[in-house]
Design a protein around this motif. Sequence first.
Motif, PDB file in Angstrom:
ATOM      1  N   GLY A 296       0.931  -1.155   0.150  1.00  0.00           N
ATOM      2  CA  GLY A 296       0.034  -0.012   0.083  1.00  0.00           C
ATOM      3  C   GLY A 296       0.721   1.390  -0.038  1.00  0.00           C
ATOM      4  N   HIS A 297       2.069   1.192   0.048  1.00  0.00           N
ATOM      5  CA  HIS A 297       2.868   2.483   0.208  1.00  0.00           C
ATOM      6  C   HIS A 297       3.057   3.091  -1.264  1.00  0.00           C
ATOM      7  CE1 HIS A 297       3.913   2.705   4.449  1.00  0.00           C
ATOM      8  NE2 HIS A 297       3.766   1.426   4.471  1.00  0.00           N
ATOM      9  N   ILE A 298       3.206   4.359  -1.385  1.00  0.00           N
ATOM     10  CA  ILE A 298       3.667   4.792  -2.440  1.00  0.00           C
ATOM     11  C   ILE A 298       4.980   5.379  -2.490  1.00  0.00           C
ATOM     12  CG2 ILE A 298       2.665   6.865  -4.194  1.00  0.00           C
ATOM     13  CD1 ILE A 298       0.395   4.704  -3.659  1.00  0.00           C
ATOM     14  N   PRO A 299       5.793   4.969  -3.559  1.00  0.00           N
ATOM     15  CA  PRO A 299       7.254   5.582  -3.482  1.00  0.00           C
ATOM     16  C   PRO A 299       7.475   6.697  -4.553  1.00  0.00           C
ATOM     17  CG  PRO A 299       7.030   3.441  -4.580  1.00  0.00           C
ATOM     18  CD  PRO A 299       5.919   3.788  -4.176  1.00  0.00           C
ATOM     19  N   ALA A 300       6.454   6.700  -5.608  1.00  0.00           N
ATOM     20  CA  ALA A 300       6.508   7.682  -6.587  1.00  0.00           C
ATOM     21  C   ALA A 300       5.310   8.121  -7.044  1.00  0.00           C
ATOM     22  CB  ALA A 300       7.344   7.276  -7.826  1.00  0.00           C
ATOM     23  N   ILE A 301       5.064   9.560  -7.282  1.00  0.00           N
ATOM     24  CA  ILE A 301       3.718  10.046  -7.604  1.00  0.00           C
ATOM     25  C   ILE A 301       4.189  11.170  -9.015  1.00  0.00           C
ATOM     26  CG2 ILE A 301       1.921  11.602  -6.985  1.00  0.00           C
ATOM     27  CD1 ILE A 301       2.284  10.845  -4.042  1.00  0.00           C
ATOM     28  N   CYS A 313       4.096  16.368 -18.178  1.00  0.00           N
ATOM     29  CA  CYS A 313       4.239  16.074 -16.632  1.00  0.00           C
ATOM     30  C   CYS A 313       4.485  17.397 -15.797  1.00  0.00           C
ATOM     31  CB  CYS A 313       5.522  15.273 -16.423  1.00  0.00           C
ATOM     32  SG  CYS A 313       5.757  14.874 -14.722  1.00  0.00           S
ATOM     33  N   GLN A 314       3.371  17.622 -15.197  1.00  0.00           N
ATOM     34  CA  GLN A 314       3.203  19.084 -14.595  1.00  0.00           C
ATOM     35  C   GLN A 314       4.307  18.858 -13.176  1.00  0.00           C
ATOM     36  OE1 GLN A 314       2.046  21.613 -15.768  1.00  0.00           O
ATOM     37  NE2 GLN A 314       0.324  20.941 -16.924  1.00  0.00           N
ATOM     38  N   PHE A 315       4.241  17.840 -12.454  1.00  0.00           N
ATOM     39  CA  PHE A 315       5.366  17.574 -11.426  1.00  0.00           C
ATOM     40  C   PHE A 315       5.174  16.371 -11.014  1.00  0.00           C
ATOM     41  CE2 PHE A 315       0.974  19.787  -9.915  1.00  0.00           C
ATOM     42  CZ  PHE A 315       0.381  18.542  -9.429  1.00  0.00           C
ATOM     43  N   ALA A 316       6.254  15.822  -9.994  1.00  0.00           N
ATOM     44  CA  ALA A 316       6.327  14.414  -9.873  1.00  0.00           C
ATOM     45  C   ALA A 316       7.089  14.500  -8.238  1.00  0.00           C
ATOM     46  CB  ALA A 316       6.977  13.825 -10.548  1.00  0.00           C
ATOM     47  N   SER A 317       7.049  13.619  -7.637  1.00  0.00           N
ATOM     48  CA  SER A 317       7.769  13.567  -6.374  1.00  0.00           C
ATOM     49  C   SER A 317       8.137  11.898  -6.137  1.00  0.00           C
ATOM     50  CB  SER A 317       6.840  13.858  -5.331  1.00  0.00           C
ATOM     51  OG  SER A 317       5.636  13.184  -4.991  1.00  0.00           O
ATOM     52  N   ILE A 318       9.054  11.727  -5.116  1.00  0.00           N
ATOM     53  CA  ILE A 318       9.408  10.283  -4.658  1.00  0.00           C
ATOM     54  C   ILE A 318       9.660  10.445  -3.096  1.00  0.00           C
ATOM     55  CG2 ILE A 318      10.569   9.831  -6.956  1.00  0.00           C
ATOM     56  CD1 ILE A 318      13.133  10.279  -5.590  1.00  0.00           C
ATOM     57  N   ASP A 319       9.401   9.226  -2.641  1.00  0.00           N
ATOM     58  CA  ASP A 319       9.530   9.102  -1.109  1.00  0.00           C
ATOM     59  C   ASP A 319      11.105   8.218  -0.981  1.00  0.00           C
ATOM     60  OD1 ASP A 319       9.844   7.936   1.394  1.00  0.00           O
ATOM     61  OD2 ASP A 319       7.779   7.675   1.735  1.00  0.00           O
ATOM     62  N   GLU A 320      12.101   9.027  -0.558  1.00  0.00           N
ATOM     63  CA  GLU A 320      13.416   8.465  -0.680  1.00  0.00           C
ATOM     64  C   GLU A 320      13.706   7.196   0.318  1.00  0.00           C
ATOM     65  OE1 GLU A 320      16.642  11.606  -2.379  1.00  0.00           O
ATOM     66  OE2 GLU A 320      15.513  12.386  -0.386  1.00  0.00           O
TER      67      GLU A 320
END
Length: 426
Positions: A296-301, A313-320
């Motif tokens: 269930g965890h989200i490492p990338a959006i 691609c307007q924006f993106a993020s990651i959980d390091e």
Amino acid sequence: MQAQKVQTQKLDVAGMPIAAGLPGDTASTAAAKSVVRGGMSVEIFDSMAPLETEWRTLERDDLASLHQSYDWCAAWAETFRHPLAIIRGSFNGRTAFILPLEIIRMQGIRHAEFIGARHSNINTGLFSTEYLKTADSGLSPSQQAEIARALRGKTDLMVLRNVPLDWRGRKSPLASIPAVENQNRAFQLPFLGTFEATLKQVNAKRRRKKFKHQTRILNDKGGYDHIIAAPDQRDALLDLFFQQKAVRFEAAGLPDVFQDAPTQTALHRLLALRNGEGSYAALEMHALRLKGEHEGHIPAIAALSRKGDHVICQFASIDEALVPEASPGELLFCLMIERFHRQGVALFDFGIGDQGYKRSWCPTETTQHDLILPISRIGHVAAFAQRGVTRAKTAIKAHPRLYGFLQRLRARQGGSDASAEEAEKD
């Protein structure tokens, strides 16, 4: 690569309708300031509604930026409530162009800019097919003067940011306005006939090898899903992006350009804006969701926008903290790119901002310009200063250490008014 299958409808790019001029008598002249010279009428509207019908017709042009579409502009305008100065140019009663502008006061100077420009990746304005066929040299000096006359009293300076003078083979009618090169470039991956041919532009063999390595790591931990957020998931996923990005900005010592409530509200409003054919989505949330060990965890959006055959691609993020060894952000891009290639998209746009991962994906680099038209006396002084500031930013960005130091200094001083392209956009 083998991406998760998603039900989609094929986009017939060749069959898309193209905008044509409409009679100009649908607008309410009570809300407009009008100037007529040499057969050209320039009107300035302080609200969007009177222009909606012809605006939506002009935006059907496949090369018109999504950021000038009616729904996109309405989301920003109705949230921030800046005064509007929407320019409509007409010839013989037929709409030739619409430039949707808002007035923002900065350091005592009134700037007329594209609505929501601080979070736009590309701006084009809206032009009728009829005008495009006859405006090879763009807006003439006399037409620019007419626009300036119509704007007089409302603003000191018109600044149209992030405008490509040539976009996908079409010269912009705005290219004749005095310009300075923007400090940021945009990066694109053109889609070719087959996915293999598309990947060959960016080293297909290396891409496939890395994809197999990434999927093997994640499969060993229980697997993953590529999710496209359903209506009841979109807001929560966007809020998670804000959280992830805030951590990244803080760690890098950069100002958080997404932290203010109005910006977050406008972006939430965009989530619901889409058509039934799938050819328009103002903001679509994608993510990598883990199974097994990190269930269930989200490492990338990533948040994508689509208009016709162009995806941004307007924006993106990651959980390091989650599976960094699998490069989940890059894996998500692989999955999204393959999905959109199947859908008949022609161009995947990584947006503005020069980062290594964009260069690794993109054989095409687009130079954008800021177009500057002074309106008042003080606007002439401000135009000179604006050009100097932009050139200084370009020079600073050529020295990464100096640029990084200034960004960290701005963050420590609480500077949250930076535009999105001036901060990290990975």
